[in-house]
Design a protein around this motif. Sequence first.
Motif, PDB file in Angstrom:
ATOM      1  N   LEU A 297       3.611   2.037   8.249  1.00 52.89           N
ATOM      2  CA  LEU A 297       2.396   1.499   8.110  1.00 52.89           C
ATOM      3  C   LEU A 297       1.639   0.731   7.147  1.00 52.89           C
ATOM      4  CD1 LEU A 297       0.759   4.327   9.300  1.00 52.89           C
ATOM      5  CD2 LEU A 297       1.083   2.425  10.749  1.00 52.89           C
ATOM      6  N   GLY A 298       2.577   0.955   5.748  1.00 52.42           N
ATOM      7  CA  GLY A 298       1.470   0.377   4.603  1.00 52.42           C
ATOM      8  C   GLY A 298       2.437  -1.244   4.797  1.00 52.42           C
ATOM      9  N   GLY A 299       3.530  -0.889   5.297  1.00 51.53           N
ATOM     10  CA  GLY A 299       4.065  -2.707   5.619  1.00 51.53           C
ATOM     11  C   GLY A 299       3.310  -3.685   6.162  1.00 51.53           C
ATOM     12  N   ARG A 300       2.888  -2.377   7.897  1.00 49.33           N
ATOM     13  CA  ARG A 300       2.521  -3.288   8.979  1.00 49.33           C
ATOM     14  C   ARG A 300       1.392  -4.195   8.127  1.00 49.33           C
ATOM     15  NH1 ARG A 300       0.579   0.781  13.377  1.00 49.33           N
ATOM     16  NH2 ARG A 300      -1.054  -0.782  14.945  1.00 49.33           N
ATOM     17  N   TYR A 301       0.355  -3.455   7.704  1.00 48.51           N
ATOM     18  CA  TYR A 301      -0.530  -3.863   7.815  1.00 48.51           C
ATOM     19  C   TYR A 301      -0.663  -4.620   6.251  1.00 48.51           C
ATOM     20  CZ  TYR A 301      -3.069   0.376   9.904  1.00 48.51           C
ATOM     21  OH  TYR A 301      -2.950   1.292  10.566  1.00 48.51           O
ATOM     22  N   ARG A 302       0.066  -5.034   5.776  1.00 45.48           N
ATOM     23  CA  ARG A 302       0.196  -5.541   4.725  1.00 45.48           C
ATOM     24  C   ARG A 302       0.738  -7.218   5.040  1.00 45.48           C
ATOM     25  NH1 ARG A 302       2.742  -7.429  -0.585  1.00 45.48           N
ATOM     26  NH2 ARG A 302       2.510  -9.516  -0.417  1.00 45.48           N
ATOM     27  N   GLY A 303       1.977  -6.418   5.937  1.00 47.49           N
ATOM     28  CA  GLY A 303       2.092  -7.802   6.772  1.00 47.49           C
ATOM     29  C   GLY A 303       0.999  -8.537   7.895  1.00 47.49           C
ATOM     30  N   ALA A 304       0.059  -8.168   8.439  1.00 48.06           N
ATOM     31  CA  ALA A 304      -0.956  -8.859   9.824  1.00 48.06           C
ATOM     32  C   ALA A 304      -2.261  -8.478   8.084  1.00 48.06           C
ATOM     33  CB  ALA A 304      -1.410  -7.167  10.315  1.00 48.06           C
ATOM     34  N   GLY A 305      -2.703  -8.331   6.897  1.00 48.33           N
ATOM     35  CA  GLY A 305      -2.817  -9.000   6.230  1.00 48.33           C
ATOM     36  C   GLY A 305      -4.326  -7.999   6.200  1.00 48.33           C
ATOM     37  N   ASP A 306      -4.514  -6.986   7.044  1.00 49.70           N
ATOM     38  CA  ASP A 306      -5.333  -6.072   6.915  1.00 49.70           C
ATOM     39  C   ASP A 306      -5.342  -5.280   6.313  1.00 49.70           C
ATOM     40  OD1 ASP A 306      -7.340  -4.899   7.972  1.00 49.70           O
ATOM     41  OD2 ASP A 306      -6.303  -4.530   9.960  1.00 49.70           O
ATOM     42  N   LEU A 307      -6.262  -5.749   4.753  1.00 55.11           N
ATOM     43  CA  LEU A 307      -6.398  -4.844   3.513  1.00 55.11           C
ATOM     44  C   LEU A 307      -7.491  -3.339   4.244  1.00 55.11           C
ATOM     45  CD1 LEU A 307      -6.427  -4.757   0.423  1.00 55.11           C
ATOM     46  CD2 LEU A 307      -8.305  -6.164   0.418  1.00 55.11           C
ATOM     47  N   GLN A 308      -8.589  -3.626   4.693  1.00 58.25           N
ATOM     48  CA  GLN A 308      -9.429  -2.079   5.180  1.00 58.25           C
ATOM     49  C   GLN A 308      -8.804  -0.979   6.116  1.00 58.25           C
ATOM     50  OE1 GLN A 308     -12.116  -2.243   4.336  1.00 58.25           O
ATOM     51  NE2 GLN A 308     -12.552  -3.661   2.950  1.00 58.25           N
ATOM     52  N   ALA A 309      -7.296  -1.480   6.869  1.00 54.34           N
ATOM     53  CA  ALA A 309      -6.803  -0.845   7.542  1.00 54.34           C
ATOM     54  C   ALA A 309      -6.044   0.027   6.567  1.00 54.34           C
ATOM     55  CB  ALA A 309      -6.025  -1.285   9.086  1.00 54.34           C
ATOM     56  N   LEU A 310      -5.016  -0.813   5.188  1.00 56.34           N
ATOM     57  CA  LEU A 310      -4.433  -0.511   4.454  1.00 56.34           C
ATOM     58  C   LEU A 310      -4.985   0.812   3.483  1.00 56.34           C
ATOM     59  CD1 LEU A 310      -1.778  -0.463   3.525  1.00 56.34           C
ATOM     60  CD2 LEU A 310      -3.128  -2.693   1.673  1.00 56.34           C
ATOM     61  N   ARG A 311      -6.405   0.607   3.292  1.00 52.22           N
ATOM     62  CA  ARG A 311      -7.231   1.242   2.307  1.00 52.22           C
ATOM     63  C   ARG A 311      -7.595   2.619   2.914  1.00 52.22           C
ATOM     64  NH1 ARG A 311     -11.441  -3.235  -0.085  1.00 52.22           N
ATOM     65  NH2 ARG A 311     -10.667  -3.182  -1.884  1.00 52.22           N
ATOM     66  N   ASP A 374       5.381   6.103  -3.722  1.00 54.75           N
ATOM     67  CA  ASP A 374       7.182   5.620  -3.617  1.00 54.75           C
ATOM     68  C   ASP A 374       7.088   5.134  -2.024  1.00 54.75           C
ATOM     69  OD1 ASP A 374       8.322   6.053  -5.538  1.00 54.75           O
ATOM     70  OD2 ASP A 374       9.121   7.441  -5.180  1.00 54.75           O
ATOM     71  N   GLY A 375       7.044   5.804  -0.935  1.00 50.32           N
ATOM     72  CA  GLY A 375       6.573   5.277   0.480  1.00 50.32           C
ATOM     73  C   GLY A 375       6.078   4.281   0.691  1.00 50.32           C
ATOM     74  N   LEU A 376       4.676   3.702   0.522  1.00 55.59           N
ATOM     75  CA  LEU A 376       3.580   2.813   0.668  1.00 55.59           C
ATOM     76  C   LEU A 376       4.117   2.080  -0.512  1.00 55.59           C
ATOM     77  CD1 LEU A 376       0.868   2.225   1.602  1.00 55.59           C
ATOM     78  CD2 LEU A 376       0.168   2.452  -0.970  1.00 55.59           C
ATOM     79  N   PHE A 377       4.804   1.913  -1.530  1.00 57.73           N
ATOM     80  CA  PHE A 377       5.132   0.887  -2.377  1.00 57.73           C
ATOM     81  C   PHE A 377       6.876  -0.709  -2.263  1.00 57.73           C
ATOM     82  CE2 PHE A 377       1.947   2.064  -5.177  1.00 57.73           C
ATOM     83  CZ  PHE A 377       2.362   0.502  -6.180  1.00 57.73           C
ATOM     84  N   ILE A 378       6.914   0.715  -1.207  1.00 55.25           N
ATOM     85  CA  ILE A 378       8.617   0.000  -0.397  1.00 55.25           C
ATOM     86  C   ILE A 378       7.744  -0.300   0.745  1.00 55.25           C
ATOM     87  CG2 ILE A 378      10.338   0.885   0.804  1.00 55.25           C
ATOM     88  CD1 ILE A 378      10.622   2.922  -1.438  1.00 55.25           C
ATOM     89  N   GLY A 379       7.022  -0.244   0.846  1.00 52.21           N
ATOM     90  CA  GLY A 379       5.989  -1.161   2.351  1.00 52.21           C
ATOM     91  C   GLY A 379       5.820  -2.108   2.011  1.00 52.21           C
ATOM     92  N   LEU A 380       5.201  -2.053   0.501  1.00 50.33           N
ATOM     93  CA  LEU A 380       4.086  -3.232   0.069  1.00 50.33           C
ATOM     94  C   LEU A 380       5.529  -4.236  -0.416  1.00 50.33           C
ATOM     95  CD1 LEU A 380       1.519  -1.668  -1.491  1.00 50.33           C
ATOM     96  CD2 LEU A 380       0.896  -2.858   0.745  1.00 50.33           C
ATOM     97  N   THR A 381       7.010  -3.465  -0.047  1.00 54.19           N
ATOM     98  CA  THR A 381       7.258  -4.540  -1.079  1.00 54.19           C
ATOM     99  C   THR A 381       7.068  -4.927  -2.674  1.00 54.19           C
ATOM    100  OG1 THR A 381       7.105  -6.433  -0.374  1.00 54.19           O
ATOM    101  CG2 THR A 381       9.107  -5.652   0.932  1.00 54.19           C
ATOM    102  N   ALA A 382       6.733  -3.611  -3.001  1.00 58.85           N
ATOM    103  CA  ALA A 382       5.876  -4.081  -4.350  1.00 58.85           C
ATOM    104  C   ALA A 382       7.335  -3.052  -5.551  1.00 58.85           C
ATOM    105  CB  ALA A 382       5.227  -3.532  -5.061  1.00 58.85           C
ATOM    106  N   THR A 383       8.606  -3.486  -5.070  1.00 61.99           N
ATOM    107  CA  THR A 383       9.579  -2.445  -5.848  1.00 61.99           C
ATOM    108  C   THR A 383       9.493  -2.571  -7.110  1.00 61.99           C
ATOM    109  OG1 THR A 383      11.225  -4.211  -5.213  1.00 61.99           O
ATOM    110  CG2 THR A 383      10.942  -2.360  -3.504  1.00 61.99           C
ATOM    111  N   ARG A 384       9.172  -4.090  -7.922  1.00 56.71           N
ATOM    112  CA  ARG A 384       9.393  -4.209  -9.629  1.00 56.71           C
ATOM    113  C   ARG A 384       8.451  -3.317 -10.241  1.00 56.71           C
ATOM    114  NH1 ARG A 384      10.910  -8.293 -11.863  1.00 56.71           N
ATOM    115  NH2 ARG A 384      13.121  -7.966 -10.476  1.00 56.71           N
ATOM    116  N   ALA A 385       6.979  -2.703  -8.953  1.00 50.53           N
ATOM    117  CA  ALA A 385       6.629  -1.961  -9.973  1.00 50.53           C
ATOM    118  C   ALA A 385       7.398  -0.721  -9.843  1.00 50.53           C
ATOM    119  CB  ALA A 385       5.038  -1.889  -9.063  1.00 50.53           C
ATOM    120  N   MET A 386       7.639   0.033  -9.081  1.00 51.32           N
ATOM    121  CA  MET A 386       8.151   1.149  -9.526  1.00 51.32           C
ATOM    122  C   MET A 386       9.159   1.360 -10.159  1.00 51.32           C
ATOM    123  SD  MET A 386       8.657   1.035  -4.436  1.00 51.32           S
ATOM    124  CE  MET A 386       9.729   2.976  -4.876  1.00 51.32           C
ATOM    125  N   LEU A 387      10.022   0.046 -10.551  1.00 48.12           N
ATOM    126  CA  LEU A 387      11.298   0.371 -11.439  1.00 48.12           C
ATOM    127  C   LEU A 387      10.468   0.350 -12.578  1.00 48.12           C
ATOM    128  CD1 LEU A 387      13.634   0.366 -12.954  1.00 48.12           C
ATOM    129  CD2 LEU A 387      13.713  -2.746 -12.028  1.00 48.12           C
TER     130      LEU A 387
END
Length: 443
Positions: A297-311, A374-387
């Motif tokens: 869902l995080g990746g989906r809302y990120r792709g759609a640019g729907d910040l409110q739905a993400l929150r 971890d799941g959310l950041f993978i969906g956001l492809t924010a993998t550098r922050a995870m590392l």
Amino acid sequence: MTRKSLSLLASSPILQIALPGIAGNLAVPLLGWADTAIVGHLGATHYIAAIAVGSLLFNLLYWLCGFLRTGTGGLTAQACGARRPDECLRTLLRALALSGGLSLLILLFQHPLCEAILTQIAPAAAVRTEAVRYFDILVWGAPAVLALYALSGWFLGMQNSRHVMIIALVQNAVNIPVSLVLVFGCGMQVTGVALGTLTAQYAALVVAGGLLWGKYRHLLRREYVRGWRQRTAIVRLLSINADIFLRTLCLIAVTYWFTACGTRLGTVTLSANALLMQFFLLFSYVMDGFAFAGEALGGRYRGAGDLQALRRMVRALFAWGTATAILFALTYAIGGKGLLRLLTDDVAVLHEAARYLPYLMVMPLVAYAAFLWDGLFIGLTATRAMLLTMLPATGVFLYATAPCSPFPATGATLWTAFLAYLLLRGAGLTLCYRRKLRSTPSR
């Protein structure tokens, strides 16, 4: 609970993804347990040890390739949210190509890899012989396993965790009866277990291919296929996967060092820790189901640019995660000793494990945020922050438990350091969340 409340729960997008994900996750350890249970009735302990060593060989190889699932899932979820079916298909093709290349490397270097790992483990001669036999057969399942990683990540990115659950269940449904027939019906012992698992891996791949064709064949268009080798997209995939790979090395380092420290504290402490870690793994399998929901869902809302739905999704995800963590903490607090007695009747081990039960009770409350982020950041492809958050957490754990550490070498120190490691991972990603959220485009 009223019928209306049940209906609301069933319609929750988080639960629609999390529940099948949890079911699929819980099916995963059954493969290892089934293999161990089968050889455990052959009347020779070296068969059990051989399966344990052989499984460890593949766990090390395949765990390092886990980025195929996570990296593919995040990119696919974003393409799905952006309504880019062409990019969804291309992401799958890139992941399958990468899985094929890695499989080829494993097959080409199978003997040096096996020898290197066995040299480190140094099992007894009889165990080594059976473990090599197990490895030599099951290594040919690498193409199926890594392709399934890519396909499972892709299905999850397409918001379809049911397919992931079906694949895991099929593996168990094939592995157990085939292994039983080959071992007890044909007298093939460890070879039979390996062939049963190999058959299950390819059966699951065939089913995954059928699921792909049955629901997504409309994506298999020539114009969608064109461009799958686009240089920038491949570089991005490799960059994301490199971050996840390095992070996985940290996970392996912590797991290995936790076991090594337990070994230094004696057989009883090592055995007690092994029992307690089973309950941590059970919790992790359940939380990973919610992490799957955050990823998809995080990746989906990120792709759609729907910040409110993400929150809104993050708030709901943490509400479910908090409730689940409290439930596990209460279960371990009330029934911890009873659960331990289900696993062993060794009085010394039970007494030692009971000393560390308070850490097990606290663990869900300390650890759940790390899993969800971890799941959310993978969906956001924010993998550098995870590392970058994993590195200091791992450093703290290794420092606190090192032989030169100022802290005493006790079981209490080991468990305290492990809880600190989990807490730091969750806290670091919490701090990164707002910064990442500000950089997420909103429409």
